[in-house]
Design a protein around this motif. Structure first.
Motif, mmCIF file in Angstrom:
data_model
loop_
_atom_site.group_PDB
_atom_site.id
_atom_site.type_symbol
_atom_site.label_atom_id
_atom_site.label_comp_id
_atom_site.label_asym_id
_atom_site.label_seq_id
_atom_site.Cartn_x
_atom_site.Cartn_y
_atom_site.Cartn_z
ATOM 1 N N GLU A 31 1.675 2.981 -10.830
ATOM 2 C CA GLU A 31 1.202 2.856 -12.243
ATOM 3 C C GLU A 31 -0.056 2.236 -13.135
ATOM 4 O O GLU A 31 -0.691 2.063 -13.590
ATOM 5 C CB GLU A 31 2.466 3.361 -13.072
ATOM 6 C CG GLU A 31 2.983 4.567 -13.223
ATOM 7 C CD GLU A 31 4.275 3.776 -11.913
ATOM 8 O OE1 GLU A 31 5.381 4.623 -11.688
ATOM 9 O OE2 GLU A 31 4.254 3.265 -11.579
ATOM 10 N N ALA A 32 0.645 0.769 -12.212
ATOM 11 C CA ALA A 32 0.054 -0.416 -12.385
ATOM 12 C C ALA A 32 -1.721 -0.070 -12.756
ATOM 13 O O ALA A 32 -3.413 -0.750 -13.588
ATOM 14 C CB ALA A 32 0.418 -1.167 -11.651
ATOM 15 N N MET A 92 -3.516 -10.141 -12.228
ATOM 16 C CA MET A 92 -2.061 -11.107 -12.101
ATOM 17 C C MET A 92 -1.236 -10.562 -12.807
ATOM 18 O O MET A 92 0.000 -10.735 -13.177
ATOM 19 C CB MET A 92 -2.033 -12.104 -12.409
ATOM 20 C CG MET A 92 -2.883 -12.932 -11.366
ATOM 21 S SD MET A 92 -1.961 -13.745 -10.067
ATOM 22 C CE MET A 92 -0.274 -15.094 -10.912
ATOM 23 N N ILE A 93 -1.231 -10.349 -14.613
ATOM 24 C CA ILE A 93 -0.964 -9.897 -15.473
ATOM 25 C C ILE A 93 -0.226 -7.733 -15.519
ATOM 26 O O ILE A 93 0.760 -7.973 -16.213
ATOM 27 C CB ILE A 93 -1.097 -9.640 -17.163
ATOM 28 C CG1 ILE A 93 -3.046 -9.483 -17.142
ATOM 29 C CG2 ILE A 93 -1.580 -11.646 -16.754
ATOM 30 C CD1 ILE A 93 -3.544 -9.713 -18.293
ATOM 31 N N THR A 94 -1.157 -7.467 -14.555
ATOM 32 C CA THR A 94 -0.159 -6.021 -14.514
ATOM 33 C C THR A 94 0.305 -5.892 -12.874
ATOM 34 O O THR A 94 1.189 -5.854 -13.226
ATOM 35 C CB THR A 94 -1.830 -5.217 -14.286
ATOM 36 O OG1 THR A 94 -2.664 -5.797 -13.908
ATOM 37 C CG2 THR A 94 -2.502 -5.184 -15.634
ATOM 38 N N TYR A 95 -0.535 -5.824 -11.859
ATOM 39 C CA TYR A 95 -0.129 -5.358 -10.583
ATOM 40 C C TYR A 95 1.067 -6.897 -10.001
ATOM 41 O O TYR A 95 2.307 -5.892 -9.683
ATOM 42 C CB TYR A 95 -1.172 -4.929 -9.263
ATOM 43 C CG TYR A 95 -0.546 -5.021 -8.032
ATOM 44 C CD1 TYR A 95 0.499 -3.812 -8.270
ATOM 45 C CD2 TYR A 95 0.140 -5.873 -7.257
ATOM 46 C CE1 TYR A 95 0.999 -3.039 -6.903
ATOM 47 C CE2 TYR A 95 0.485 -5.915 -5.936
ATOM 48 C CZ TYR A 95 0.280 -4.066 -5.900
ATOM 49 O OH TYR A 95 1.628 -4.350 -4.533
ATOM 50 N N VAL A 96 0.726 -7.560 -9.869
ATOM 51 C CA VAL A 96 1.258 -9.088 -10.023
ATOM 52 C C VAL A 96 2.742 -9.154 -10.832
ATOM 53 O O VAL A 96 3.769 -8.961 -10.397
ATOM 54 C CB VAL A 96 0.599 -9.752 -10.472
ATOM 55 C CG1 VAL A 96 1.501 -11.163 -9.713
ATOM 56 C CG2 VAL A 96 -0.533 -10.214 -8.837
ATOM 57 N N ALA A 97 2.583 -8.810 -12.120
ATOM 58 C CA ALA A 97 3.555 -8.547 -12.691
ATOM 59 C C ALA A 97 4.771 -7.566 -12.038
ATOM 60 O O ALA A 97 5.837 -8.265 -12.102
ATOM 61 C CB ALA A 97 3.697 -8.695 -14.103
ATOM 62 N N THR A 98 4.458 -6.021 -11.505
ATOM 63 C CA THR A 98 5.447 -5.786 -11.527
ATOM 64 C C THR A 98 5.895 -5.357 -9.756
ATOM 65 O O THR A 98 6.917 -5.429 -10.728
ATOM 66 C CB THR A 98 4.202 -4.072 -11.692
ATOM 67 O OG1 THR A 98 3.593 -4.314 -10.713
ATOM 68 C CG2 THR A 98 3.721 -3.507 -12.813
ATOM 69 N N ALA A 131 -0.857 0.818 -3.367
ATOM 70 C CA ALA A 131 -1.208 -0.439 -5.128
ATOM 71 C C ALA A 131 -2.014 -1.029 -5.425
ATOM 72 O O ALA A 131 -3.208 -1.034 -6.049
ATOM 73 C CB ALA A 131 0.294 -0.511 -5.534
ATOM 74 N N LEU A 132 -2.405 -1.939 -4.547
ATOM 75 C CA LEU A 132 -2.355 -3.426 -4.545
ATOM 76 C C LEU A 132 -4.148 -2.833 -4.146
ATOM 77 O O LEU A 132 -5.180 -3.734 -4.904
ATOM 78 C CB LEU A 132 -1.658 -4.135 -3.235
ATOM 79 C CG LEU A 132 -3.278 -5.687 -2.664
ATOM 80 C CD1 LEU A 132 -2.699 -5.621 -4.706
ATOM 81 C CD2 LEU A 132 -2.339 -6.477 -1.822
#
Length: 500
Positions: free
Chosen positions: A163-164, A187-193, A457-458
């Motif tokens: 979803e990111a 960083m603030i989207t995928y990495v955070a998830t 996803a990445l």
């Protein structure tokens, strides 16, 4: 002649090709193996769930009529729908089903790209971004921790991942316009998830399945994991804010500075006057309500790729209708179709990479433990290396093993079903609680999702950010070492505390 040519960073497609080549060579060197299968049932809340998993004691090496180990090296090409080395692209793209990698994720990425192509065509996102910039001047740094926290919470609570990709389409242009870079947006989207996913106490697609398969009470050990989630989320926020402040002072220091030019052309601080109309507001409102609908569906009804893709398509269609009715940017009905095609086209490279990455596993024989494959042999012997070692070393080795194995099987639930039946009994032999084996699984699985090119996803998020994988690897390497070191300390602490 005589001129020094600069080293050209290999394209992600090139990197994956050579990884597939290495996997093909392994099929000539490593014998095939397979496991016997059994069904495990466990309580998940008020319901009974079940998983078909491998029998740790039921591994056998595949032999020929003469009793020799089978090393059935892959052919160069296969007809009739078979898998040869050169078939990896097509076979990877059409593998799986609509519920996962690769064909389901490929369709998911293309539909999301098309839906956001329509949304972006209305101009509502651009105008909304300009409005945010206008109202947060001097205070925009506070946005980063808030967004990071929310995405980490989403990863922890309902396994937010793919979803990111959709959210990155909105947030990355915003942070670039605020003077940061696309890496900050990732960083603030995928990495955070994935930090949330790796440290979750209740993720139904990861830790809950792993606990059930390992015969550990589902959702047990929550206090330890909640502390771990808060700790790693704080580490991620601090790391991101320090990096973002450095980039804002000198944007040219960013590894993505050149590719960020695509976003800077459309979103600049010099043009912060916003013409945010009623039509734009309705598009944003439909997007917000759609996101609420998606979160509700995931939490309440376990919606996954097919449902979420359709939900985003519905959001895009609604935005298109609003755009035509309110004549946003002079939109006409054909513009809805053309913008959908353009949006899907922008994410086509990311979708292709998903299929190529899946081809690695297919060349190794697939990830079905009940069928002969090289991957099963790697899994079995990797697990046997943990037999007879000290408890702390065994626990850390489980974490390391899961980190490496995640390159081949990125799916959290798939990795849990494959590895936990093998590692749980080994935890008993090492005299450590099975809860620690689950901990090693989730930390190894979640954190390496930030770096392995086989993660759909990445690669989807990097496609949105216009960052190639090698550039991301250069940035992420230090952060990955930090996470690996801290995770190792948590594993050691769990052993010392007898975490169960």
């Amino acid at each position: 002649m005589g001129q020094n040519r600069r080293f050209q960073t290999p394209d992600t497609f090139v990197i994956i090709f050579f990884v597939v080549l290495a996997a093909a060579i392994m099929t000539y060197m490593i014998p095939q193996g397979q496991f016997e299968m059994e069904e495990v049932t466990y309580e998940h809340g008020d319901e009974e769930a079940s998983e078909e998993v491998l029998d740790a004691e039921g591994y056998s090496q595949v032999t020929d009529d003469n009793g020799e180990p089978v090393r059935d090296g892959i052919s160069l090409f296969e007809g009739g729908g078979g898998t040869g080395f050169l078939n990896y692209m097509f076979e990877g793209l059409v593998s799986g089903d609509k519920w996962g990698s690769a064909v389901g994720v490929v369709a998911f990425i293309l539909i999301i790209g098309g839906a956001f192509g329509i949304i972006m065509r209305t101009g509502a996102v651009e105008e909304g971004i300009m409005k945010v910039i206008q109202r947060t001047q001097g205070r925009d740094l506070f946005l980063l921790p808030v967004i990071f926290f929310m995405f980490s919470l989403g990863g922890a609570v309902f396994g937010m991942g793919e979803e990111a990709i959709a959210f990155a389409m909105i947030i990355i242009p915003l942070v670039v316009a605020l003077g940061y870079d696309a890496i900050t947006g990732v960083m603030i989207t995928y990495v955070a998830t994935q930090i949330g996913f790796a440290t979750s106490w209740m993720n139904p697609f990861g830790v809950a399945i792993a606990q059930g398969v390992a015969d550990v009470p589902v959702l047990s050990g929550a206090p330890f994991r909640i502390f771990m989630w808060a700790f790693f989320t704080l580490v991620g926020i601090i790391y991101t804010v320090i990096y973002a402040r450095r980039i804002k002072k000198d944007p040219t220091r960013s590894l993505s500075y050149e590719t960020d030019g695509y976003f800077r052309e459309n979103y600049t601080k010099e043009n912060i006057s916003s013409r945010f109309t009623l039509g734009h507001g309705l598009v944003v409102a439909s997007l917000a309500l759609g996101i609420v609908w998606i979160v509700w569906g995931v939490v309440a009804h376990a919606y996954y790729i097919p449902e979420i893709a359709t939900q985003f398509f519905t959001i895009g269609l609604t935005a298109g209708v609003i755009g035509v009715v309110f004549k946003l940017r002079d939109m006409r009905i054909n513009d809805v179709a053309s913008s959908f095609k353009e949006g899907a086209q922008n994410l086509l490279p990311a979708a292709l990479i998903v299929g190529m990455a899946k081809g690695i596993v297919i060349v190794l024989g697939g990830d079905d433990p009940g069928s002969p494959s090289v991957l099963n042999t790697i899994l079995y012997h990797g697990g046997q290396l943990l037999d007879g070692v000290p408890s702390v070393v065994a626990a850390w080795s489980m974490f390391f093993f899961q980190s490496v194995f995640n390159f081949f099987v990125v799916s959290g639930s798939g990795q849990a079903a494959l590895t936990m039946p093998l590692l749980a009994p080994l935890a008993d032999l090492a005299e450590i609680p099975r809860q620690i084996a689950v901990l090693g699984y989730q930390l190894g699985d979640g954190f390496t999702n930030l770096i392995v090119p086989t993660s759909a996803a990445l690669m989807g998020v990097l496609g949105v950010a216009r960052i190639d994988w090698i550039t991301w690897l250069k940035f992420q390497f230090k952060f990955q070492l930090l996470l690996f070191t801290l995770a190792s300390l948590f594993i050691i602490a769990a052993v010392l505390l007898n975490f169960s």
